[in-house]
Design a protein around this motif. Sequence first.
Motif, PDB file in Angstrom:
ATOM      1  N   ASP A 173       0.861  -1.181   0.000  1.00  0.00           N
ATOM      2  CA  ASP A 173       0.000   0.000   0.000  1.00  0.00           C
ATOM      3  C   ASP A 173       0.897   1.231   0.000  1.00  0.00           C
ATOM      4  N   ILE A 174       1.107   1.802  -1.160  1.00  0.00           N
ATOM      5  CA  ILE A 174       2.084   2.885  -1.273  1.00  0.00           C
ATOM      6  C   ILE A 174       1.551   4.213  -0.732  1.00  0.00           C
ATOM      7  N   PHE A 175       0.249   4.242  -0.376  1.00  0.00           N
ATOM      8  CA  PHE A 175      -0.310   5.482   0.167  1.00  0.00           C
ATOM      9  C   PHE A 175      -0.714   5.347   1.636  1.00  0.00           C
ATOM     10  N   ALA A 176      -0.173   4.348   2.321  1.00  0.00           N
ATOM     11  CA  ALA A 176      -0.487   4.190   3.745  1.00  0.00           C
ATOM     12  C   ALA A 176      -0.058   5.414   4.542  1.00  0.00           C
ATOM     13  N   TRP A 177       0.944   6.136   4.061  1.00  0.00           N
ATOM     14  CA  TRP A 177       1.437   7.303   4.782  1.00  0.00           C
ATOM     15  C   TRP A 177       0.390   8.402   4.901  1.00  0.00           C
ATOM     16  N   LYS A 178      -0.620   8.411   4.006  1.00  0.00           N
ATOM     17  CA  LYS A 178      -1.633   9.465   4.072  1.00  0.00           C
ATOM     18  C   LYS A 178      -2.455   9.362   5.348  1.00  0.00           C
ATOM     19  N   ASP A 179      -2.835   8.136   5.736  1.00  0.00           N
ATOM     20  CA  ASP A 179      -3.556   7.961   6.999  1.00  0.00           C
ATOM     21  C   ASP A 179      -2.672   8.360   8.173  1.00  0.00           C
ATOM     22  N   GLU A 180      -1.403   8.007   8.096  1.00  0.00           N
ATOM     23  CA  GLU A 180      -0.482   8.381   9.170  1.00  0.00           C
ATOM     24  C   GLU A 180      -0.342   9.904   9.254  1.00  0.00           C
ATOM     25  N   GLN A 181      -0.293  10.546   8.091  1.00  0.00           N
ATOM     26  CA  GLN A 181      -0.179  12.010   8.086  1.00  0.00           C
ATOM     27  C   GLN A 181      -1.432  12.642   8.683  1.00  0.00           C
ATOM     28  N   GLN A 187       9.903  13.964 -22.903  1.00  0.00           N
ATOM     29  CA  GLN A 187       8.661  13.706 -22.193  1.00  0.00           C
ATOM     30  C   GLN A 187       8.928  13.842 -20.701  1.00  0.00           C
ATOM     31  N   ARG A 188       8.152  14.725 -20.074  1.00  0.00           N
ATOM     32  CA  ARG A 188       8.260  14.900 -18.637  1.00  0.00           C
ATOM     33  C   ARG A 188       7.143  14.129 -17.949  1.00  0.00           C
ATOM     34  N   TYR A 189       7.392  13.804 -16.685  1.00  0.00           N
ATOM     35  CA  TYR A 189       6.421  13.068 -15.892  1.00  0.00           C
ATOM     36  C   TYR A 189       5.841  13.995 -14.827  1.00  0.00           C
ATOM     37  N   MET A 190       4.529  13.875 -14.622  1.00  0.00           N
ATOM     38  CA  MET A 190       3.860  14.673 -13.606  1.00  0.00           C
ATOM     39  C   MET A 190       3.191  13.745 -12.594  1.00  0.00           C
ATOM     40  N   CYS A 191       3.089  14.223 -11.377  1.00  0.00           N
ATOM     41  CA  CYS A 191       2.410  13.456 -10.332  1.00  0.00           C
ATOM     42  C   CYS A 191       1.329  14.316  -9.695  1.00  0.00           C
ATOM     43  N   ARG A 192       0.394  13.666  -9.041  1.00  0.00           N
ATOM     44  CA  ARG A 192      -0.665  14.404  -8.368  1.00  0.00           C
ATOM     45  C   ARG A 192      -0.098  15.105  -7.136  1.00  0.00           C
ATOM     46  N   MET A 193      -0.588  16.296  -6.875  1.00  0.00           N
ATOM     47  CA  MET A 193      -0.131  17.042  -5.708  1.00  0.00           C
ATOM     48  C   MET A 193      -0.461  16.293  -4.418  1.00  0.00           C
ATOM     49  N   GLN A 194      -1.618  15.578  -4.409  1.00  0.00           N
ATOM     50  CA  GLN A 194      -2.042  14.846  -3.216  1.00  0.00           C
ATOM     51  C   GLN A 194      -1.106  13.701  -2.875  1.00  0.00           C
ATOM     52  N   ASP A 195      -0.250  13.310  -3.836  1.00  0.00           N
ATOM     53  CA  ASP A 195       0.611  12.144  -3.636  1.00  0.00           C
ATOM     54  C   ASP A 195       2.015  12.515  -3.181  1.00  0.00           C
ATOM     55  N   VAL A 196       2.269  13.811  -2.951  1.00  0.00           N
ATOM     56  CA  VAL A 196       3.575  14.279  -2.494  1.00  0.00           C
ATOM     57  C   VAL A 196       3.447  14.668  -1.025  1.00  0.00           C
ATOM     58  N   PRO A 197       4.090  13.944  -0.105  1.00  0.00           N
ATOM     59  CA  PRO A 197       3.859  14.163   1.326  1.00  0.00           C
ATOM     60  C   PRO A 197       4.046  15.609   1.783  1.00  0.00           C
ATOM     61  N   TRP A 198       5.160  16.246   1.383  1.00  0.00           N
ATOM     62  CA  TRP A 198       5.375  17.602   1.887  1.00  0.00           C
ATOM     63  C   TRP A 198       4.330  18.569   1.345  1.00  0.00           C
ATOM     64  N   VAL A 199       3.956  18.436   0.074  1.00  0.00           N
ATOM     65  CA  VAL A 199       2.952  19.313  -0.518  1.00  0.00           C
ATOM     66  C   VAL A 199       1.599  19.090   0.152  1.00  0.00           C
ATOM     67  N   ARG A 200       1.263  17.848   0.414  1.00  0.00           N
ATOM     68  CA  ARG A 200      -0.011  17.547   1.081  1.00  0.00           C
ATOM     69  C   ARG A 200      -0.028  18.108   2.492  1.00  0.00           C
ATOM     70  N   GLN A 201       1.083  17.958   3.207  1.00  0.00           N
ATOM     71  CA  GLN A 201       1.147  18.498   4.564  1.00  0.00           C
ATOM     72  C   GLN A 201       1.081  20.023   4.544  1.00  0.00           C
ATOM     73  N   TRP A 202       1.729  20.622   3.553  1.00  0.00           N
ATOM     74  CA  TRP A 202       1.681  22.082   3.426  1.00  0.00           C
ATOM     75  C   TRP A 202       0.244  22.554   3.220  1.00  0.00           C
ATOM     76  N   ALA A 203      -0.509  21.828   2.397  1.00  0.00           N
ATOM     77  CA  ALA A 203      -1.902  22.195   2.154  1.00  0.00           C
ATOM     78  C   ALA A 203      -2.718  22.100   3.443  1.00  0.00           C
ATOM     79  N   LYS A 204      -2.463  21.083   4.256  1.00  0.00           N
ATOM     80  CA  LYS A 204      -3.160  20.944   5.529  1.00  0.00           C
ATOM     81  C   LYS A 204      -2.815  22.110   6.459  1.00  0.00           C
TER      82      LYS A 204
END
Length: 733
Positions: free
Chosen positions: A241-249, A298-315
């Motif tokens: 579960d690569i997004f388990a950290w979201k619940d922890e955050q 070709q550049r790669y983009m990721c969702r903002m919700q999937d970057v821990p520091w960005v998500r914490q900053w939004a909170k």
Amino acid sequence: MNKIGILVLLIVIAIIAIAGCVSEEPETADSNVETVQGKIVDVKMNPVPGALVQVEGQNVANTTASDGSFKLTNVEAGSVYLYVTAPSEKYLDGETLESIPVDSGSTVSDVTITLTGRPSNNSTHVGMETCQMCHGRVWSDMFETFDGTGDAAAHSRFVVQGTDQMIYPDMWPEPGDKVLPRDPNGDLLMVQDPQDGEGLVNVVLCTRDIEGEREYLFKFYPESDTKLTEDDLDCSGADGDIFAWKDEQDNGTYDPEENPIFIPVAATIGGQGNWGEGWLDPNHEQPDRYPNFGEGKQRYMCRMQDVPWVRQWAKDNNVTNWLEEDYTDYISYMPVYLMQDGTPADSDALAPNDVAAPKFWQKSPNHWAYPANTMSRNCAGCHATGAKIEKQDFDDAHEPGDTKQVVTNFEFKDLDITCETCHGPGSEHAESGDKNKIISPQYLTAKAGNELCGQCHGSHAGKSATPEGIHKYPYNGSYENSLGNGFFVPGVNDIEDFYYNYDQPTSGLQDYSGTWTEGTFHSWPDQAHARAHSQMLSEMRRSVHYDNPYEKLTCFTCHDAHTLGAPDLEVDGVKFEEAAYNDNTLCLTCHASHGPFEEIAKEDVINMSRDDGFLARNTVASAVSSHMEEKASMGVAPYTPTNETSPAGRCTSCHMAKISKLQDVNDDAQWHLALDADGKSAVAEGNVGSHVFDVVWPGQSSALVPFATQDADVMPNSCGNCHESARFSGDDD
């Protein structure tokens, strides 16, 4: 007859003669007055009264009557252009794109100029699906070219959500294996830590298969006091579960220094050219006929919700919409991208430290995971349609201790470029069906028409005018409550008001970062030719095509934004279907019958591509060879314009030399290297054709050698791709 009678008779004859002379004077004067007359209409062919019609460069003007008619007298003979100032905001200005020949003493009649309509400031964007509901019944083929597939128009598939158009997928590892990106020195790449935004960490490229679908992952290790080696790095944990950290955050138990994290690629931007390995035509078997879309990166983009520091900053900053799983915005680039074009591995010109293309390469590895690095802030003006942004200044939004403006809310109608980017917001047109409530680009002035394309193809190093230096696209916050929501609207706005120091050249050679205040045009030191991509309008403004006495060219003179293929043109009443550039058809549609090509008839241009068109091809080859001999002593060269290996005689080989390139202009191997006359590596060409349309001579390149520190510091030229004597190394290898 007596003397008195004779005298009377002579007097009468004299009076008649004088009277005759007097009566002829007005007729003689009128015959020497040049006159231009015609009519101004809207797109529905209704007359436009009250429009001001002017002869450019002359003090001659008049206003249209109630029936739209105008008459201009005392026009100086010669080739003239007419400019029409719209009488109200219902219309946009127009002009004659082709000059009007006015002979001495002549009257030119039946000049008709059409003014495009203009949406009011209350009009809003509706999206391409709404446009297609009506127009799809008439132009179904056109809308099919905007379906986002591999054969679609480039504008519809630059930003792709998901990874369906991932190029070179075989360069990614199989599940369980790993790819370790390197920095330019060949060391393991260290990138900004996305878990807390501080420090540098190791990164690994991984994949996993979920329900039969391949997922592409970046694995970021936590900061460590111990330097990790290749053996320490792997893709273990990717199946969990690569997004388990979201619940922890969310519950306050997340520790950014405890475990690695995985961030999946959520979208790609760029890369899918007409041809090139990894995409539609891996062996380049199809002729390179299309002037619309090349290959590069070709550049790669990721969702903002999937970057821990960005998500914490939004909170922490109460930007709650970022926490919603269905909110769409992206970190505009991850720290590694795929460079598909450049010098291949089998080239003798690669130096020991050069990395051949295709390759994974670093993209701003020290600062990529931060709240200000979003698609909405950096890319939306050119990669979304109907965008609307809300923004706010924050501390610590760029890097710790820095202040940067953040787009806190991003709305759009379509990703990529669709109808309303060029035609303007369409709600009023969609509701009423009124053709005067939408922009018809073909009736724009040349300046406005070129700025339509130049809003995205006219700047590389540029930044927004207001707020100053924040957005990489043209934006002016003064217009946020007007048509376009602050984004540029062609014909309505002037591009100079939306870019800071528009069209002003930058001065740096080795390093252009931080010089955006100089201007938008990242040029070579001659300040005429672009060094980087997406600057076609700045180059064209410096070309003879932009200001000449015959025709005001626009981007869509040669390009058709609705298709990937070559355009259909009509010139001097002659129709050309799919006028490709690789066999010179595109250039000769205008240049045939003029200047050095006056012996070529328009019919020759049409017939030369036919199976029985030998005579026409011979006529064209003879004229082109004579031109090459006169200008470059190349009359002995073969005429092989369609030969992709040696396109001798192709107009664009000399007049659109590839002297600029996509992405990292300071990486030698991303250019096309070849050996010079001394056996040293040198830049032969880039991958973006010049739009100055002049011949770049070897002397212009050699003049830069004394100032160069590497091969990429020496501007390529029109000769270097074929002739080693025209290549100049910028260093000792």
